[in-house]
Structures are given as C-alpha cells and as structure tokens.
Design an enzyme around this catalytic site. Structure first.
Site, PDB file in Angstrom:
ATOM      1  N   HIS A 293       0.837  -1.194   0.000  1.00  0.00           N
ATOM      2  CA  HIS A 293       0.000   0.000   0.000  1.00  0.00           C
ATOM      3  C   HIS A 293       0.884   1.261   0.000  1.00  0.00           C
ATOM      4  O   HIS A 293       0.658   2.183  -0.779  1.00  0.00           O
ATOM      5  CB  HIS A 293      -0.924  -0.025   1.224  1.00  0.00           C
ATOM      6  CG  HIS A 293      -1.632   1.256   1.503  1.00  0.00           C
ATOM      7  ND1 HIS A 293      -2.932   1.495   1.105  1.00  0.00           N
ATOM      8  CD2 HIS A 293      -1.208   2.391   2.120  1.00  0.00           C
ATOM      9  CE1 HIS A 293      -3.273   2.715   1.477  1.00  0.00           C
ATOM     10  NE2 HIS A 293      -2.252   3.286   2.104  1.00  0.00           N
ATOM     11  N   GLU A 294       1.908   1.263   0.854  1.00  0.00           N
ATOM     12  CA  GLU A 294       2.795   2.432   0.935  1.00  0.00           C
ATOM     13  C   GLU A 294       3.592   2.607  -0.358  1.00  0.00           C
ATOM     14  O   GLU A 294       3.808   3.730  -0.809  1.00  0.00           O
ATOM     15  CB  GLU A 294       3.744   2.308   2.128  1.00  0.00           C
ATOM     16  CG  GLU A 294       3.060   2.308   3.488  1.00  0.00           C
ATOM     17  CD  GLU A 294       2.202   3.550   3.739  1.00  0.00           C
ATOM     18  OE1 GLU A 294       2.552   4.631   3.229  1.00  0.00           O
ATOM     19  OE2 GLU A 294       1.182   3.422   4.439  1.00  0.00           O
ATOM     20  N   HIS A 297       1.544   4.439  -2.830  1.00  0.00           N
ATOM     21  CA  HIS A 297       1.589   5.904  -2.694  1.00  0.00           C
ATOM     22  C   HIS A 297       2.769   6.474  -3.448  1.00  0.00           C
ATOM     23  O   HIS A 297       2.690   7.516  -4.084  1.00  0.00           O
ATOM     24  CB  HIS A 297       1.721   6.309  -1.221  1.00  0.00           C
ATOM     25  CG  HIS A 297       0.427   6.274  -0.475  1.00  0.00           C
ATOM     26  ND1 HIS A 297      -0.703   6.883  -0.926  1.00  0.00           N
ATOM     27  CD2 HIS A 297       0.102   5.704   0.701  1.00  0.00           C
ATOM     28  CE1 HIS A 297      -1.686   6.689  -0.060  1.00  0.00           C
ATOM     29  NE2 HIS A 297      -1.220   5.965   0.939  1.00  0.00           N
ATOM     30  N   GLU A 371      -5.768   7.164  -1.028  1.00  0.00           N
ATOM     31  CA  GLU A 371      -5.783   5.940  -0.234  1.00  0.00           C
ATOM     32  C   GLU A 371      -6.431   4.798  -1.015  1.00  0.00           C
ATOM     33  O   GLU A 371      -5.931   3.673  -1.005  1.00  0.00           O
ATOM     34  CB  GLU A 371      -6.525   6.151   1.090  1.00  0.00           C
ATOM     35  CG  GLU A 371      -5.803   7.050   2.078  1.00  0.00           C
ATOM     36  CD  GLU A 371      -4.390   6.597   2.367  1.00  0.00           C
ATOM     37  OE1 GLU A 371      -4.162   5.380   2.477  1.00  0.00           O
ATOM     38  OE2 GLU A 371      -3.498   7.454   2.464  1.00  0.00           O
TER      39      GLU A 371
HETATM   40 ZN   LIG Z   1      -2.086   5.228   2.688  1.00  0.00          ZN
END
Ligand SMILES: [Zn+2]
Length: 429
Positions: A293-294, A297, A371
């Site tokens: 997930h990071e 980003h 997100e």
């Molecule tokens: Zn996030």
C-alpha cells in the site's frame, strides 16, 4: 474623478471597517466559530455510532469488546472537548484583555534584537501551553489509555518524552523565528518570496532526514533481522522495482500496544520502519500488503504531489502573511502599538483559519482518493485479501470508530472510513 471616488471609499472603509475594534471582533468571531464548528462535528460523530457490529467484523469483535471501543471513543472525546474548551477561554481572555500585546511589550523590553524579542514572545506562549497540556497528556496516557489496556509508558519515559519534546520544540521555534525574521529584515518589501523558498527548503530537508534525525531521539531503530519476513519484503520490493534503503524495527511497544508503521525519506533515502507491535500481531503476508500500500503511494506519485501542493499552499500563506504584516491597525487590535513579526503571526493565524479549514478539507478529499488508489495498487501487485485482514486487525486493535458521521469524514478524515476501503478491496476486477 474616478480616483477620488476610490480614495473616498477607501478612507470610509478604513475608518469604519478597518479599525482595530472591528478587527478584534472579527478575531473573537473566528475563534468562537472554530470552536462551535469543531464541537458540533464531534457531537454529530458521537451520536452516529451504531450499536450493531457490521457483518465483516463479527469474527473480530464480540459485543463486549465492541462496547469497549464505543466507551473508549466517548471518554477520549470528553477529555479533548474539555481541552479545547479551556483553550477557547484562554484565547478569548487573551484577545479581550490584549494579552498578546502585553506579552509582546514584555518580550521587546528584554532586547533590541527582533530575533530575540520574537523568540522570547513565542517561547513564553509555548511554555504556558506546554504546562497546561501536561495534566491532559498525563490523564490521557495513564488514566484512559491505561484503562483500555493500551498504555505501556512508564513515568520515566513520559517525563523524558516531555523534556525531549520541550527541547526539540524550543530549537524549532527559535530556529524558525530566526530564519523568518532574518529573511524579513534582510529583504524588506517582497520578503514573502524568499520566506517561501526558505521554508520550503527546510520542509524538504526535515522530510528527508526525519527517520535519521528525529525518530532516534524518541525510539530505538534496529535493522530487521534476516529471515522470512525480510526475504518476503525484499522479494516484493524487487518485483515492483522499489529500492528500499533501510528496513527497521521500531520499539513502539515502549509506549503503547497500538501498532503502526511509517515510511520516510525522499529519493534515495527511502526507509521503512515497522513497529514491533505490528510485527507481533500480523502475518508476513499482511505486513507485506501494508508495505505494498505504501509503495503504491510512491508509485502513483502521491507523495510527490502532496509535497508540491503543500509547497504551493505555503507560497499563498507567505504572500498573505506579508499583506497582513503591512497593517499596523491589525497589530493595534491585539494591543500592540506597532506591527512586528510575532504579532503578525498571531493575527495571521486567526485570519487564515477559515481558508485553512477549506484547504484542509480539499487536501483530505485528495488524500482519501489517494488511499483508494494505494489500496488498489496493493491488491493488483500483491494481495487485497491480506490487506483487508491487516486493516481490520489494525482497526479492532486501536478500537477505531466503524461508523463515523459522513460530515465528520468529509472535514477531518485523511483516510476513507474502513468499511468503504474493505468494500473497494472486495470489488472484482
Ligand atoms: Zn495510505
């Protein structure tokens, strides 16, 4: 003819509207508005909490621990309402009795140097705030967090944290004040551009060296030992072409049982730090999915974009601040006879608050969209199911609110409510 008309209007405006009394009323109104706005949102959010457990959480909560989550939220809400009420009263008294002007005159009497004057002014206010904050912070850590089983902090860590915080804040306050006052005095009119450049560079530097300089003051970072987890993280990073400089474990368990992870560094300085509490509670797959997930980003350029947006916002702030600094009448409204850097900052913080609220909401809208995109990235490049489990565990673990009020989410949430994220992760491709 036209010019005389404009001049007349300006003189009338100046006399009837822009006088120090009206500006003081505007300050008072803004402070009261901010308080009411926050309080009403908190109230709506509290009322919105439903008593039934959502289906997806039936395996994670029993009715007892779910009730515990609700009570935790209510108790924390009470203490934060009390704290913002005290701060409201303090600010209103300071405005009403020209406290800012009084402290400013006091600070000016110590030295001829504007840097020293402004530093003393901010340090007096900061220290006062610091002292008032201690009982609240004590109550929150040792009474509330303790009662719900989160607290792992002992008195020694608590006191040391406070002292370290005091030192770091003092260095930051004096450093920033010196930088800003120096730029303003050196460049004079048009200083906003240089102030903007200076502050932007400083922000980028702090971001780059956060994990190397700031974090070690409070926590111990140890490199993640060789083994399954490290291999899986490295295999994933290699697969998606993400170069990690360091993988650390951080001793979060020293303070709280709550789990967390953070990512830091720009360009070649990328660092990931996993809380020891996170590693204890999650499977390797869940941990890699959080990392994915990071990485999402980063790959989707969210980090770069929000940095650019923050810098642009800083530019607007510096520009408006220079305009604010050009009105002595604004300083008069705070009880100071002349405008100076520190009085300008106080006045500006009131005047900018409505605009700050709006930009904050816009940034949150963007952040919530990001997100979803990062979740999607983790789902495509790794495992959406593992991420779902990780998110649920994190939410149960921190007793977070499963039913936030939509308006509260709109204003305050930088992340979408959990249920929405889980639904998006479930959607087939
Ligand atoms: Zn996030």
């Amino acid at each position: 003819m036209k010019i005389t008309l404009i001049l007349t209007i300006f003189v009338i405006l100046n006399y009837y509207v822009l006088n120090s009394e009206n500006i003081l009323y505007a300050f008072l109104a803004l402070v009261i508005f901010n308080f009411l706005f926050t309080t009403v949102l908190e109230y709506l959010n509290d009322k919105y909490w439903k008593d039934d457990i959502p289906d997806e959480f039936k395996d994670y909560y029993d009715s007892k621990s779910y009730l515990k989550a609700k009570n935790y939220k209510i108790e924390r809400g009470k203490i934060s309402s009390l704290s913002s009420f005290i701060s409201l009263i303090f600010t209103l008294l300071m405005l009403f009795y020209y406290g800012f002007g009084f402290i400013s005159d006091l600070a000016i009497s110590f030295s001829d140097s504007v840097i020293v004057q402004s530093s003393i002014f901010f340090m007096i206010l900061y220290f006062f705030n610091f002292l008032i904050g201690i009982p609240f912070s004590y109550y929150s850590t040792f009474i509330i967090e303790e009662k719900y089983g989160f607290n792992k902090t002992d008195i020694k860590t608590f006191v040391l944290d406070k002292i370290k915080g005091l030192i770091i804040s003092s260095v930051l306050i004096i450093g920033l004040t010196s930088l800003a006052v120096f730029i303003i005095e050196f460049f004079g009119s048009g200083f906003w551009l240089w102030l903007w450049i200076g502050l932007s560079l400083l922000m980028i530097l702090i971001n780059m060296f956060y994990a190397d300089l700031i974090v070690p003051i409070f926590n111990k970072l140890t490199p993640l030992e060789d083994g399954e987890l490290r291999n899986k993280i490295e295999a994933y990073s290699k697969k998606v072409g993400y170069s990690l400089k360091n993988i650390f474990v951080i001793d979060g368990s020293k303070r709280s049982s709550k789990a967390n992870a953070f990512f830091s560094g720009l360009g070649p300085r990328k660092t990931i730090a996993l809380y020891d509490t996170l590693i204890q509670k999650h499977s390797d797959e869940e941990l890699v999915s959080v990392l994915a997930h990071e990485v999402g980003h980063f790959k989707k350029k969210h980090i770069l974009f929000s940095m650019i947006l923050t810098i642009l916002q800083l530019g607007v702030i510096c520009y408006l601040f220079e305009i604010c600094m050009s009105f002595d009448v604004i300083a008069n409204s705070l009880g100071s006879s002349k405008m100076n850097f520190h009085i300008g900052i106080i006045a500006f913080s009131f005047l900018y608050s409505p605009l700050g609220l709006i930009t904050g909401i816009l940034m949150n809208i963007l952040s919530r969209k990001n997100e979803f995109e990062a979740d999607e990235y983790a789902k495509l490049t790794y495992d959406g199911n593992a991420l779902s489990i990780a998110l649920k565990k994190l939410s149960v673990d921190s007793l977070s609110n499963l039913y936030p009020h939509p308006l509260y989410v709109f204003v305050h949430y930088s992340h979408p409510p959990l249920i929405e994220r889980l639904n998006a992760l479930k959607k087939p491709h």
